[in-house]
Motif scaffolding. Structure first.
Motif, mmCIF file in Angstrom:
data_model
loop_
_atom_site.group_PDB
_atom_site.id
_atom_site.type_symbol
_atom_site.label_atom_id
_atom_site.label_comp_id
_atom_site.label_asym_id
_atom_site.label_seq_id
_atom_site.Cartn_x
_atom_site.Cartn_y
_atom_site.Cartn_z
ATOM 1 N N VAL A 47 0.844 -1.196 0.000
ATOM 2 C CA VAL A 47 0.000 0.000 0.000
ATOM 3 C C VAL A 47 0.879 1.245 0.000
ATOM 4 O O VAL A 47 0.655 2.175 -0.786
ATOM 5 N N ARG A 48 1.869 1.282 0.872
ATOM 6 C CA ARG A 48 2.746 2.453 0.955
ATOM 7 C C ARG A 48 3.503 2.705 -0.343
ATOM 8 O O ARG A 48 3.782 3.838 -0.693
ATOM 9 N N ARG A 49 3.832 1.635 -1.031
ATOM 10 C CA ARG A 49 4.572 1.778 -2.295
ATOM 11 C C ARG A 49 3.650 1.886 -3.503
ATOM 12 O O ARG A 49 4.097 1.894 -4.637
ATOM 13 N N TRP A 50 2.350 1.928 -3.215
ATOM 14 C CA TRP A 50 1.326 2.126 -4.228
ATOM 15 C C TRP A 50 1.425 1.116 -5.363
ATOM 16 O O TRP A 50 1.346 1.435 -6.538
ATOM 17 N N LYS A 51 1.594 -0.145 -4.976
ATOM 18 C CA LYS A 51 1.628 -1.228 -5.960
ATOM 19 C C LYS A 51 0.220 -1.425 -6.510
ATOM 20 O O LYS A 51 -0.764 -1.366 -5.771
ATOM 21 N N SER A 52 0.127 -1.669 -7.799
ATOM 22 C CA SER A 52 -1.194 -1.823 -8.411
ATOM 23 C C SER A 52 -1.929 -3.064 -7.889
ATOM 24 O O SER A 52 -3.153 -3.095 -7.873
ATOM 25 N N ASP A 53 -1.182 -4.050 -7.441
ATOM 26 C CA ASP A 53 -1.793 -5.285 -6.935
ATOM 27 C C ASP A 53 -1.756 -5.365 -5.408
ATOM 28 O O ASP A 53 -1.702 -6.436 -4.838
ATOM 29 N N TRP A 54 -1.849 -4.220 -4.721
ATOM 30 C CA TRP A 54 -1.717 -4.197 -3.264
ATOM 31 C C TRP A 54 -2.772 -5.050 -2.574
ATOM 32 O O TRP A 54 -2.501 -5.674 -1.558
ATOM 33 N N ARG A 55 -3.968 -5.103 -3.135
ATOM 34 C CA ARG A 55 -5.020 -5.914 -2.503
ATOM 35 C C ARG A 55 -4.655 -7.402 -2.541
ATOM 36 O O ARG A 55 -4.825 -8.117 -1.558
ATOM 37 N N VAL A 56 -4.159 -7.849 -3.664
ATOM 38 C CA VAL A 56 -3.766 -9.255 -3.812
ATOM 39 C C VAL A 56 -2.599 -9.576 -2.888
ATOM 40 O O VAL A 56 -2.591 -10.601 -2.210
ATOM 41 N N ARG A 57 -1.615 -8.698 -2.847
ATOM 42 C CA ARG A 57 -0.451 -8.925 -1.989
ATOM 43 C C ARG A 57 -0.854 -8.963 -0.516
ATOM 44 O O ARG A 57 -0.368 -9.793 0.250
ATOM 45 N N THR A 58 -1.747 -8.061 -0.133
ATOM 46 C CA THR A 58 -2.214 -8.029 1.251
ATOM 47 C C THR A 58 -2.920 -9.331 1.605
ATOM 48 O O THR A 58 -2.666 -9.927 2.652
ATOM 49 N N GLU A 59 -3.790 -9.777 0.731
ATOM 50 C CA GLU A 59 -4.503 -11.038 0.963
ATOM 51 C C GLU A 59 -3.531 -12.214 1.042
ATOM 52 O O GLU A 59 -3.677 -13.097 1.888
ATOM 53 N N ARG A 60 -2.544 -12.248 0.175
ATOM 54 C CA ARG A 60 -1.560 -13.337 0.203
ATOM 55 C C ARG A 60 -0.788 -13.348 1.519
ATOM 56 O O ARG A 60 -0.530 -14.413 2.079
ATOM 57 N N LEU A 61 -0.402 -12.179 1.990
ATOM 58 C CA LEU A 61 0.342 -12.123 3.254
ATOM 59 C C LEU A 61 -0.526 -12.569 4.421
ATOM 60 O O LEU A 61 -0.060 -13.292 5.315
ATOM 61 N N LEU A 62 -1.792 -12.163 4.441
ATOM 62 C CA LEU A 62 -2.699 -12.624 5.499
ATOM 63 C C LEU A 62 -2.889 -14.138 5.447
ATOM 64 O O LEU A 62 -2.833 -14.820 6.470
ATOM 65 N N THR A 63 -3.109 -14.646 4.256
ATOM 66 C CA THR A 63 -3.279 -16.089 4.086
ATOM 67 C C THR A 63 -2.012 -16.832 4.478
ATOM 68 O O THR A 63 -2.070 -17.891 5.109
ATOM 69 N N SER A 64 -0.862 -16.269 4.130
ATOM 70 C CA SER A 64 0.419 -16.883 4.493
ATOM 71 C C SER A 64 0.573 -16.948 6.000
ATOM 72 O O SER A 64 0.977 -17.976 6.552
ATOM 73 N N ALA A 65 0.268 -15.859 6.687
ATOM 74 C CA ALA A 65 0.384 -15.837 8.141
ATOM 75 C C ALA A 65 -0.550 -16.870 8.765
ATOM 76 O O ALA A 65 -0.168 -17.603 9.674
ATOM 77 N N GLU A 66 -1.776 -16.948 8.272
ATOM 78 C CA GLU A 66 -2.717 -17.952 8.781
ATOM 79 C C GLU A 66 -2.197 -19.367 8.574
ATOM 80 O O GLU A 66 -2.301 -20.214 9.456
ATOM 81 N N GLY A 67 -1.662 -19.621 7.400
ATOM 82 C CA GLY A 67 -1.144 -20.945 7.096
ATOM 83 C C GLY A 67 0.049 -21.319 7.963
ATOM 84 O O GLY A 67 0.171 -22.460 8.421
ATOM 85 N N LEU A 68 0.934 -20.375 8.216
ATOM 86 C CA LEU A 68 2.104 -20.647 9.054
ATOM 87 C C LEU A 68 1.692 -20.965 10.488
ATOM 88 O O LEU A 68 2.227 -21.876 11.119
ATOM 89 N N VAL A 69 0.727 -20.218 11.002
ATOM 90 C CA VAL A 69 0.240 -20.470 12.361
ATOM 91 C C VAL A 69 -0.508 -21.802 12.411
ATOM 92 O O VAL A 69 -0.366 -22.564 13.357
ATOM 93 N N ALA A 70 -1.264 -22.115 11.382
ATOM 94 C CA ALA A 70 -2.007 -23.386 11.342
ATOM 95 C C ALA A 70 -1.052 -24.584 11.370
ATOM 96 O O ALA A 70 -1.374 -25.605 11.971
ATOM 97 N N GLN A 71 0.109 -24.450 10.766
ATOM 98 C CA GLN A 71 1.092 -25.544 10.798
ATOM 99 C C GLN A 71 1.572 -25.813 12.213
ATOM 100 O O GLN A 71 1.888 -26.929 12.557
#
Length: 74
Positions: A47-71
């Motif tokens: 978001v800070r770097r105004w990436k055009s795909d910021w929504r996708v990147r944000t979702e991927r990072l949230l999903t990644s964090a959830e997956g790491l904790v689930a392991q």
């Protein structure tokens, strides 16, 4: 720095971690919690770097964090 919300980030980070652990010893206890926290910490970057795909990147990072904790939990 490997976690940025790009496709395959977590796999690359875990692979790098595995290679480091093979070279230096056992995998540290709680390392998945640490990686999950680092993923959450980096959510604002797209978001800070105004990436055009910021929504996708944000979702991927949230999903990644959830997956790491689930392991850890399972």
């Amino acid at each position: 720095n490997l976690l940025g919300g790009r496709s395959g980030d977590v796999a690359e980070a875990l692979d790098t971690l595995d290679r480091l652990c093979r070279a230096y010893g056992d995998r540290p206890a709680g390392v998945n919690w640490y990686l999950a926290a680092m993923a959450l910490r980096r959510i604002d970057r797209a978001v800070r770097r105004w990436k055009s795909d910021w929504r996708v990147r944000t979702e991927r990072l949230l999903t990644s964090a959830e997956g790491l904790v689930a392991q850890v939990v399972t």
